[in-house]
Enzyme design. Sequence first.
Site, PDB file in Angstrom:
ATOM      1  CG  ASP A 138      -3.937   5.071  -2.628  1.00  0.00           C
ATOM      2  OD1 ASP A 138      -3.066   4.644  -1.942  1.00  0.00           O
ATOM      3  OD2 ASP A 138      -5.174   4.879  -2.338  1.00  0.00           O
ATOM      4  CG  ASP A 148      -1.922   1.236   1.284  1.00  0.00           C
ATOM      5  OD1 ASP A 148      -1.890   1.837   0.346  1.00  0.00           O
ATOM      6  OD2 ASP A 148      -2.495   1.229   2.411  1.00  0.00           O
TER       7      ASP A 148
END
Length: 477
Positions: A355, A157
């Site tokens: 992201d 992430d």
Amino acid sequence: MASVARRARSSRGYCPAVVLALVAVLAASAAAADDESRGPDWHVVSVASLLPSTVCTAARAASNSSALSVVHRHGPCSPLLARGGSPSHAEILDRDQDRVDSIHRRIAGAPTTINPARASKQGVSLPAHRGVPLGTGNYIVSVGLGTPKKDFLVVFDTGSDLSWVQCKPCRDCYEQQDPLFDPAQSTTYSAVPCGAQECQRLDSKSCSSAGTCRYEVVYGDQSQTDGNLARDTLTLGAAPSDTLKGFVFGCGDDDAGLFGRADGLFGLGRDKVSLASQAAARYGAGFSYCLPSSSHASGYLSLGAAAPPNARFTEMVTRRDTPSFYYLNLAGIKVAGRTIRAPAAVFRAPGTVIDSGTVITRLPARAYSALRSAFASSMRRYKRAPALSILDTCYDFTGHATVQIPSVSLLFDGGATVSLDFSGVLYVSKVSQACLAFASNGDDTSIGILGNTQQKTLAVVYDVANQKIGFGAKGCT
């Protein structure tokens, strides 16, 4: 054509040469129009290929490479799917909105809601807007931890910093794919003391009675991990050199939330505690990855910022309010080779964060409206379908053998133009519901987010040393 022939006869009689000439002109025009819809500004795709296979075709990373194989956590290549099942498309998109809401709150500095029962149990008060990451992502990798090493499947992430796995003994852990990491079985494990710099950098920390550092991380979807900050050897590849000794991570012993059956999470944010930052001395300041076009294929995650020759770069923007995020400046979008009617200022005013854990790209309302209008204008030949969660521009391809979809390209500051793969244009839940894979923020002030659907098949390069982000076509091949 019959009316043209009649006009040719009316004044000068029957004239085959004239008729043939007109036929040739009209045929050439039709061919040109067909070439335009099948040219570089269009994708011609078999409808049968729209849905992913249920069979894994992923290739393993090369044995002599430190690159980690990346697979989608809900696809057939994921070991997590065998026991945990897969959520529906609506559930995935609804959770995606939760993550987006969390990003917006974090950047705006608004208070993040914390589960009061868990906060009360731990007796801590979490910061309002710092140190609260964003929830779990969509792609997983396998890493080795400890000596001798044990392999763990973890989410990676770019919106989080601290890496962690669940550990023994565990007071309250969710069910995961592999056995818990056992510190007692690793000869290189050590707890981080409270006075260490690594502990002091954490936003939410406390000291145990033994003087070791305790951490707490609450994610945007209210998932949470608590445990001991620790050091151990991290193995990233088959070669003996692909190890990081003294890697700082969280050894979670009180965890709950929407982690599926993943063994933990590895953060690639810009903070010093992230995997990317800790690995910089060995591999260089940066990393790259390629997300596969389909959930039945594989990509890679590689530490170090080696870029393919075809990569196009744009400046990496730094913001003091949320320094862990990776920002860039999106300046425009093209549909079928034509720039949409949204000035660069519409994109630049709120800014854009890239992201890996957000599924669908979010745009300022004016920019999305212009994109939707241009896309819909090019899709008038197809029947509209009902909206799917946050996706409001959907089509029914039932009865079509192939479909022609306009290309979409992203324009970044510095002149970088990135053409999206077809898999980055449409989100397909079924043949009768294929949707434009973008959504509106609902206003023009919230930060834009470049999601992972639009990143598929691209080699995405985070060159932290030179403060730039690059994109290379066909990165997974």
